[in-house]
Design a protein around this motif. Structure first.
Motif, PDB file in Angstrom:
ATOM      1  N   LEU A  29       0.828  -1.212   0.000  1.00  0.00           N
ATOM      2  CA  LEU A  29       0.000   0.000   0.000  1.00  0.00           C
ATOM      3  C   LEU A  29       0.860   1.258   0.000  1.00  0.00           C
ATOM      4  O   LEU A  29       0.533   2.235  -0.678  1.00  0.00           O
ATOM      5  CB  LEU A  29      -0.960   0.002   1.192  1.00  0.00           C
ATOM      6  CG  LEU A  29      -2.045  -1.078   1.188  1.00  0.00           C
ATOM      7  CD1 LEU A  29      -2.872  -1.004   2.471  1.00  0.00           C
ATOM      8  CD2 LEU A  29      -2.930  -0.994  -0.042  1.00  0.00           C
ATOM      9  N   ARG A  30       1.966   1.227   0.746  1.00  0.00           N
ATOM     10  CA  ARG A  30       2.883   2.378   0.735  1.00  0.00           C
ATOM     11  C   ARG A  30       3.435   2.606  -0.671  1.00  0.00           C
ATOM     12  O   ARG A  30       3.499   3.740  -1.148  1.00  0.00           O
ATOM     13  CB  ARG A  30       4.035   2.173   1.720  1.00  0.00           C
ATOM     14  CG  ARG A  30       3.734   2.655   3.117  1.00  0.00           C
ATOM     15  CD  ARG A  30       4.983   2.723   3.984  1.00  0.00           C
ATOM     16  NE  ARG A  30       5.737   1.491   4.069  1.00  0.00           N
ATOM     17  CZ  ARG A  30       5.444   0.475   4.878  1.00  0.00           C
ATOM     18  NH1 ARG A  30       4.411   0.544   5.700  1.00  0.00           N
ATOM     19  NH2 ARG A  30       6.192  -0.609   4.893  1.00  0.00           N
ATOM     20  N   GLN A  31       3.858   1.528  -1.331  1.00  0.00           N
ATOM     21  CA  GLN A  31       4.378   1.685  -2.682  1.00  0.00           C
ATOM     22  C   GLN A  31       3.302   2.235  -3.612  1.00  0.00           C
ATOM     23  O   GLN A  31       3.585   3.105  -4.432  1.00  0.00           O
ATOM     24  CB  GLN A  31       4.919   0.379  -3.247  1.00  0.00           C
ATOM     25  CG  GLN A  31       5.457   0.589  -4.659  1.00  0.00           C
ATOM     26  CD  GLN A  31       6.137  -0.598  -5.264  1.00  0.00           C
ATOM     27  OE1 GLN A  31       6.000  -1.714  -4.797  1.00  0.00           O
ATOM     28  NE2 GLN A  31       6.877  -0.365  -6.328  1.00  0.00           N
ATOM     29  N   GLY A  78       0.951   4.222  -2.891  1.00  0.00           N
ATOM     30  CA  GLY A  78       0.872   5.653  -2.608  1.00  0.00           C
ATOM     31  C   GLY A  78       2.020   6.424  -3.224  1.00  0.00           C
ATOM     32  O   GLY A  78       1.842   7.528  -3.732  1.00  0.00           O
ATOM     33  N   GLU A  79       3.201   5.828  -3.196  1.00  0.00           N
ATOM     34  CA  GLU A  79       4.394   6.490  -3.747  1.00  0.00           C
ATOM     35  C   GLU A  79       4.320   6.665  -5.261  1.00  0.00           C
ATOM     36  O   GLU A  79       4.874   7.621  -5.805  1.00  0.00           O
ATOM     37  CB  GLU A  79       5.647   5.690  -3.386  1.00  0.00           C
ATOM     38  CG  GLU A  79       5.980   5.706  -1.912  1.00  0.00           C
ATOM     39  CD  GLU A  79       6.987   4.636  -1.515  1.00  0.00           C
ATOM     40  OE1 GLU A  79       7.507   3.917  -2.408  1.00  0.00           O
ATOM     41  OE2 GLU A  79       7.242   4.505  -0.306  1.00  0.00           O
ATOM     42  N   ASN A 106       1.480   6.967  -6.908  1.00  0.00           N
ATOM     43  CA  ASN A 106       0.193   7.598  -7.212  1.00  0.00           C
ATOM     44  C   ASN A 106      -0.765   6.657  -7.934  1.00  0.00           C
ATOM     45  O   ASN A 106      -1.412   7.032  -8.905  1.00  0.00           O
ATOM     46  CB  ASN A 106       0.398   8.885  -8.010  1.00  0.00           C
ATOM     47  CG  ASN A 106       1.158   9.909  -7.217  1.00  0.00           C
ATOM     48  OD1 ASN A 106       0.863  10.130  -6.043  1.00  0.00           O
ATOM     49  ND2 ASN A 106       2.147  10.527  -7.833  1.00  0.00           N
ATOM     50  N   SER A 107      -0.826   5.438  -7.450  1.00  0.00           N
ATOM     51  CA  SER A 107      -1.713   4.443  -8.022  1.00  0.00           C
ATOM     52  C   SER A 107      -3.170   4.823  -7.756  1.00  0.00           C
ATOM     53  O   SER A 107      -3.483   5.487  -6.776  1.00  0.00           O
ATOM     54  CB  SER A 107      -1.407   3.092  -7.365  1.00  0.00           C
ATOM     55  OG  SER A 107      -2.329   2.126  -7.771  1.00  0.00           O
ATOM     56  N   LYS A 108      -4.052   4.373  -8.619  1.00  0.00           N
ATOM     57  CA  LYS A 108      -5.494   4.549  -8.402  1.00  0.00           C
ATOM     58  C   LYS A 108      -5.961   3.403  -7.502  1.00  0.00           C
ATOM     59  O   LYS A 108      -6.461   2.383  -7.963  1.00  0.00           O
ATOM     60  CB  LYS A 108      -6.245   4.530  -9.728  1.00  0.00           C
ATOM     61  CG  LYS A 108      -6.024   5.765 -10.558  1.00  0.00           C
ATOM     62  CD  LYS A 108      -6.889   5.713 -11.794  1.00  0.00           C
ATOM     63  CE  LYS A 108      -6.733   6.957 -12.620  1.00  0.00           C
ATOM     64  NZ  LYS A 108      -7.514   6.867 -13.863  1.00  0.00           N
ATOM     65  N   LEU A 109      -5.775   3.597  -6.210  1.00  0.00           N
ATOM     66  CA  LEU A 109      -6.028   2.559  -5.223  1.00  0.00           C
ATOM     67  C   LEU A 109      -7.383   2.739  -4.559  1.00  0.00           C
ATOM     68  O   LEU A 109      -7.736   3.841  -4.138  1.00  0.00           O
ATOM     69  CB  LEU A 109      -4.940   2.600  -4.144  1.00  0.00           C
ATOM     70  CG  LEU A 109      -5.181   1.762  -2.888  1.00  0.00           C
ATOM     71  CD1 LEU A 109      -5.201   0.267  -3.210  1.00  0.00           C
ATOM     72  CD2 LEU A 109      -4.127   2.072  -1.833  1.00  0.00           C
ATOM     73  N   TYR A 111      -8.850   0.862  -1.304  1.00  0.00           N
ATOM     74  CA  TYR A 111      -8.479  -0.090  -0.258  1.00  0.00           C
ATOM     75  C   TYR A 111      -9.662  -0.333   0.663  1.00  0.00           C
ATOM     76  O   TYR A 111     -10.277   0.615   1.160  1.00  0.00           O
ATOM     77  CB  TYR A 111      -7.292   0.427   0.556  1.00  0.00           C
ATOM     78  CG  TYR A 111      -6.945  -0.472   1.714  1.00  0.00           C
ATOM     79  CD1 TYR A 111      -6.632  -1.811   1.498  1.00  0.00           C
ATOM     80  CD2 TYR A 111      -6.958  -0.011   3.021  1.00  0.00           C
ATOM     81  CE1 TYR A 111      -6.332  -2.659   2.547  1.00  0.00           C
ATOM     82  CE2 TYR A 111      -6.654  -0.839   4.077  1.00  0.00           C
ATOM     83  CZ  TYR A 111      -6.353  -2.168   3.836  1.00  0.00           C
ATOM     84  OH  TYR A 111      -6.067  -3.002   4.883  1.00  0.00           O
TER      85      TYR A 111
END
Length: 150
Positions: free
Chosen positions: A92-94, A96-97, A99-102, A104
């Motif tokens: 999840l941190r990656q 965010g780094e 800028n993924s369209k996540l 959760y």
């Protein structure tokens, strides 16, 4: 490598047999499949219109900086093992780094066995809302995967 090529064979056969909209192919997996989903998302984001990983032992790849604006949903139980939760947090941190369209979804009372009804209730509308912006070239993905998974 063999698993990847088996997956590509299945995709090829499915595309040859059925009238499939290539912009509406999705990748989903639970547990080990959730880990595989994270691996394919980071390395072959053009493969699918969206991805959904659940209860996985997730992969990271520090060399990845772009996932082509492809969306991913991660569904994970907070009561899962410490190791899986650790890989989830790192993944999840990656995301965010880069800028993924996540999207959760944390399930506070669930462990590793996430109820299928919970997955379906969230995943199907997520997939329905997403379509690939390109028509993936699975020949190119296969060739790239052969090199990647030496």
């Amino acid at each position: 490598r063999d698993n990847f090529l088996d997956l590509m064979d299945a995709v090829d056969e499915t595309l040859a047999t059925f009238n499939i909209d290539r912009k509406r192919i999705y990748v989903e997996g639970t547990s080990m499949g959730g880990g595989g989903t994270s691996l394919y998302y980071l390395n072959f984001p053009e493969m699918a219109g969206a991805f959904c990983a659940q209860a996985g032992y997730y992969f990271r790849n520090s060399k990845i900086t772009d996932v082509l604006d492809q969306p991913i949903m991660v569904i994970h139980g907070d009561q899962d093992t410490k190791t899986r939760n650790g890989t989830r947090d790192s993944f999840l941190r990656q995301l965010g780094e880069i800028n993924s369209k996540l999207t959760y979804i944390a399930l506070p009372d669930a462990g590793h066995g996430i109820p299928g009804s919970e997955v379906t209730r969230n995943m199907l509308p997520f997939f329905e809302d997403h379509e690939n912006t390109i028509e993936p070239d699975f020949r190119l993905i296969r060739a790239t995967g052969k090199v990647y998974f030496k």
